[in-house]
Design a protein around this motif. Structure first.
Motif, short mmCIF file in Angstrom:
data_model
loop_
_atom_site.label_atom_id
_atom_site.label_comp_id
_atom_site.label_asym_id
_atom_site.label_seq_id
_atom_site.Cartn_x
_atom_site.Cartn_y
_atom_site.Cartn_z
N ILE A 87 1.12 -1.09 -0.40
CA ILE A 87 0.07 -0.07 0.17
C ILE A 87 0.77 1.32 -0.60
O ILE A 87 1.40 1.07 0.80
CB ILE A 87 -1.52 -0.01 1.10
N GLY A 99 -2.75 2.76 -3.85
CA GLY A 99 -2.39 3.74 -3.10
C GLY A 99 -3.36 5.03 -3.04
O GLY A 99 -4.25 4.84 -4.26
N PHE A 107 -10.54 1.53 -2.95
CA PHE A 107 -9.99 3.01 -2.62
C PHE A 107 -11.50 3.79 -3.01
O PHE A 107 -12.36 4.87 -2.13
CB PHE A 107 -9.19 3.75 -3.04
N LEU A 120 1.25 4.87 0.00
CA LEU A 120 0.29 6.46 0.35
C LEU A 120 1.62 7.44 0.10
O LEU A 120 2.73 8.06 0.83
CB LEU A 120 0.87 6.38 1.84
N THR A 149 -7.81 4.76 4.21
CA THR A 149 -6.66 3.93 3.28
C THR A 149 -6.96 2.98 5.00
O THR A 149 -7.07 1.56 4.78
CB THR A 149 -5.58 4.13 4.33
N LEU A 201 -0.24 12.56 1.13
CA LEU A 201 -1.87 12.51 1.72
C LEU A 201 -2.14 13.36 2.26
O LEU A 201 -3.16 14.17 1.98
CB LEU A 201 -1.39 11.30 2.93
#
Length: 209
Positions: free
Chosen positions: A28, A101, A67, A30, A160, A33
């Motif tokens: 995942i 992600g 997502f 990220l 998430t 963010l």
């Protein structure tokens, strides 16, 4: 990206249970963010780079959908972002590990369409400013905690958490991420790669010789 490349290289030769490539089910990623002039970007599994092994593709597409489900279910705007191998997920895809992600934006300019759509769905003022970078401090000395959009960060963290919980609820996560029949068909259709993933080539867009 160099660190991820090194990590996967070490995992390929490791014999320690839990540290081998085959012990990883999903990565995942990220990658930003809380960009000040944010977008809610979701990596688009359909745009996985040519260096991605076929085994990683079905699960990566499912991560995209997870997502999407959260943002759509909460009536929040979202955008696809290219899954082009230019971030830490790249070496994992090349090793056959599914990935997915979020990305809140970096040096691209926010468009008028994005600003208007985000204002409409989130409320006036939440759409940011069109024509300027999504994160003017990307890779700059001003990239500090004071440069974070806390609203964007909060929603990205919630999305998430939803994805991780959804993965945890799968009774057979490996089979869900790596459906044997679908992978076999992809392998039948996809020509064998003639080169190996290289993080420098991917990040700078250099050709493979």
């Amino acid at each position: 990206l160099l660190g991820a490349n090194f990590h996967v290289s070490e995992a390929k030769i490791s014999t320690i249970v839990g540290e081998r490539v085959k012990d990883y089910l999903v990565n995942i990623n990220l990658d930003m963010l809380g960009s000040p002039n944010f977008i809610f970007g979701i990596y688009d599994g359909k745009t996985a780079p040519s260096t991605a092994l076929d085994a990683a593709k079905p699960g990566s597409n499912k991560m995209t959908t997870l997502f999407q489900d959260w943002f759509i279910g909460n009536n929040f705007p979202w955008d696809y972002t290219n899954f082009d191998g230019r971030s830490d997920y790249g070496p994992f895809l090349a090793a056959g590990v599914a990935a997915g992600g979020l990305f809140s934006g970096a040096d691209a300019l926010k468009t008028v369409e994005q600003r208007n759509r985000y204002n409409t769905m989130l409320g006036a003022g939440f759409g940011g400013t069109s024509g300027i970078r999504q994160d003017k401090c990307y890779h700059q000395s001003c990239d500090k905690t004071s440069n974070i959009n806390k609203f964007a960060l909060d929603k990205m963290v919630q999305a998430t958490a939803y994805a991780i919980e959804s993965l945890g609820r799968q009774s057979d996560l490996h089979s869900w991420l790596y459906p044997a029949g679908e992978i076999k068909e992809l392998q039948r259709q996809t020509p064998q790669q003639k080169f190996e993933y290289n993080s420098i080539n991917e990040y700078f867009g250099l050709p493979y010789n």
